[in-house]
Design a protein around this motif. Structure first.
Motif, PDB file in Angstrom:
ATOM      1  N   THR A 198      -5.889  -2.090  -5.726  1.00  0.00           N
ATOM      2  CA  THR A 198      -4.273  -2.685  -5.541  1.00  0.00           C
ATOM      3  C   THR A 198      -3.955  -4.455  -4.907  1.00  0.00           C
ATOM      4  OG1 THR A 198      -3.070  -0.854  -5.901  1.00  0.00           O
ATOM      5  CG2 THR A 198      -1.986  -2.647  -5.736  1.00  0.00           C
ATOM      6  N   TYR A 200      -2.239  -7.371  -3.562  1.00  0.00           N
ATOM      7  CA  TYR A 200      -1.003  -7.573  -2.978  1.00  0.00           C
ATOM      8  C   TYR A 200      -0.836  -9.189  -2.614  1.00  0.00           C
ATOM      9  CZ  TYR A 200      -0.733  -2.893  -2.910  1.00  0.00           C
ATOM     10  OH  TYR A 200      -1.237  -1.761  -2.510  1.00  0.00           O
ATOM     11  N   GLU A 218       3.596  -7.167  -4.018  1.00  0.00           N
ATOM     12  CA  GLU A 218       2.219  -5.996  -4.764  1.00  0.00           C
ATOM     13  C   GLU A 218       2.147  -6.420  -6.491  1.00  0.00           C
ATOM     14  OE1 GLU A 218       1.372  -1.995  -7.646  1.00  0.00           O
ATOM     15  OE2 GLU A 218       2.591  -1.350  -5.765  1.00  0.00           O
ATOM     16  N   ARG A 220       1.416  -6.959 -10.286  1.00  0.00           N
ATOM     17  CA  ARG A 220       0.652  -5.441 -11.387  1.00  0.00           C
ATOM     18  C   ARG A 220       0.497  -6.227 -12.272  1.00  0.00           C
ATOM     19  NH1 ARG A 220       3.878  -0.969 -11.087  1.00  0.00           N
ATOM     20  NH2 ARG A 220       4.247   0.289  -9.333  1.00  0.00           N
ATOM     21  N   TYR A 232       5.331  -9.161  -9.759  1.00  0.00           N
ATOM     22  CA  TYR A 232       5.145  -9.083  -8.019  1.00  0.00           C
ATOM     23  C   TYR A 232       6.284  -8.389  -7.786  1.00  0.00           C
ATOM     24  CZ  TYR A 232       2.384 -12.775  -8.086  1.00  0.00           C
ATOM     25  OH  TYR A 232       0.797 -13.510  -8.247  1.00  0.00           O
ATOM     26  N   LEU A 238       7.049  -0.327  -0.200  1.00  0.00           N
ATOM     27  CA  LEU A 238       5.576  -0.880   0.854  1.00  0.00           C
ATOM     28  C   LEU A 238       5.053  -1.468   1.969  1.00  0.00           C
ATOM     29  CD1 LEU A 238       3.462  -1.904  -1.499  1.00  0.00           C
ATOM     30  CD2 LEU A 238       5.586  -4.144  -1.976  1.00  0.00           C
TER      31      LEU A 238
END
Length: 396
Positions: A198, A200, A218, A220, A232, A238
């Motif tokens: 993932t 970031y 994060e 996406r 984001y 998170l």
């Protein structure tokens, strides 16, 4: 009595505004704080509607910078880097900027902290004869100096490679010509291993070489082929999961990079316990003033923490917001549409709660709007729909 000049010296804070964009939120913050701002063509344009900006002539700006002990400098975009690097040549801050902005040099500096990671620099002309069959796929191809995902390609097959080279030959040169070489370069490219996991984005500054995290987003995507900056998000979960993890990781990374008294925007991927940095953008937080999503749930500008060298109290910040997710979306201009006009009503229907809509009117940018939004509870359906949204359906 402290003179106006001495007051500026003791502030130890300076800002450079530059193309392609600055938000009303940042301009209002700079007026309120009377932060010294370099007087240039771009900041003078803003002065017409923000007459309280504390604009400082170039020579005086440089004199003040050199007169300060450990000055803190913030630039709103990569466009400012060329001028800053030339004006402050030889300063430690420029050594940090130069290392971070060149993706290949950054990779070389960090190669000792991760294993089995391919990175190779290739000149533009050599791309057309390079034998991709000798490289273990998947990889990412991108400019050694880049901005806003311009010229970034995910290569999973020989067909992907051919398509990327054709696009670079036919389209990338025209895109890169819109930007200074310090923003997007078209002479050198880097091939590097595709980083799994993932993605970031972290806004952080270094205080006495210790990282202080401001934002964690994060990033996406709709698929592995997607390299856009569409969405984001951030939320309490998170921060609970990654604030300490990322702080420790960045601390270790800085044992190699040796960054200090600088604000940066870090992009990295995490897959289990494996964390690998993608790039670090110097002298700023998230670009295009999108770091200001922070204002929507904190109530303060993120630069406040950098310039006061304070650490956000995230336990207090997220109290009462445990089930909320905040995100920003970049609404790009669709390919193949000349002079697109956004239908605002159609756009608003895609979001359950828009906190702010920023319309972007700059021919140099492939962007129509920025959206700051908030969701309560189950968020996945809306977030997924935004990542796959066909912008052509939102046009008049």
């Amino acid at each position: 009595m402290i003179t106006y000049f001495n007051k500026l010296i003791t502030q130890k804070k300076m800002v450079v505004l530059e193309e392609p964009y600055v938000s009303e939120t940042l301009l209002n913050y700079l007026e309120k704080t009377q932060m010294p701002v370099l007087k240039n063509d771009f900041s003078v344009k803003q002065f017409s509607s923000h007459e309280k900006l504390n604009l400082i002539e170039g020579k005086e700006f440089l004199y003040q910078y050199h007169s300060m002990s450990s000055p803190l400098l913030y630039t709103v975009s990569e466009y400012a880097l060329d001028g800053v690097c030339n004006a402050l040549k030889g300063e430690n801050i420029i050594k940090q900027v130069t290392l971070l902005k060149d993706k290949y040099e950054f990779r070389k500096a960090c190669e000792g902290i991760y294993n089995d990671f391919l990175f190779k620099e290739i000149n533009y002309l050599d791309l057309f004869t390079f034998d991709i069959s000798k490289i273990h796929l998947p990889v990412v191809l991108k400019p050694s100096v880049g901005f806003l995902s311009a010229g970034v390609y995910t290569i999973e097959s020989f067909e992907d490679w051919k398509n990327a080279i054709n696009d670079i030959e036919n389209n990338f040169k025209s895109i890169s010509d819109l930007f200074p070489d310090t923003v997007v370069g078209d002479n050198r490219f880097i091939i590097e291993s595709y980083i799994k996991g993932t993605e970031y984005a972290i806004d952080v500054y270094f205080r006495d070489k210790e990282p202080v995290i401001i934002n964690i987003f994060e990033h996406r995507f709709s698929s592995t082929k997607d390299v856009s900056d569409r969405l984001y998000l951030t939320n309490k979960a998170l921060f609970d999961k990654y604030l300490e993890v990322f702080t420790d990781y960045i601390r270790g990374l800085n044992s190699v990079l040796n960054l200090n008294n600088i604000a940066v925007h870090i992009e990295m991927r995490a897959d289990g316990k494996t964390i690998i940095p993608i790039e670090i953008n110097p002298l700023r937080f998230t670009g295009m003033c999108l770091n200001e999503l922070f204002c929507k749930f904190v109530g303060e500008h993120p630069l406040t923490y950098f310039f006061t060298r304070k650490t956000p109290d995230y336990n207090a910040i997220w109290k009462g917001r445990e089930n909320k997710t905040y995100y920003f979306s970049i609404i790009e201009k669709p390919e193949g549409v000349k002079d697109p006009i956004l239908d605002i009503d159609k756009l608003k229907m895609q979001f359950s709660n828009i906190l702010e809509l920023r319309l972007i009117n700059n021919p140099k940018l492939n962007i129509l709007a920025h959206v700051f939004a908030e969701i309560d509870g189950n968020t996945e359906r809306e977030l997924h729909n935004i990542t796959i949204l066909d912008i052509k359906t939102l046009l008049k």
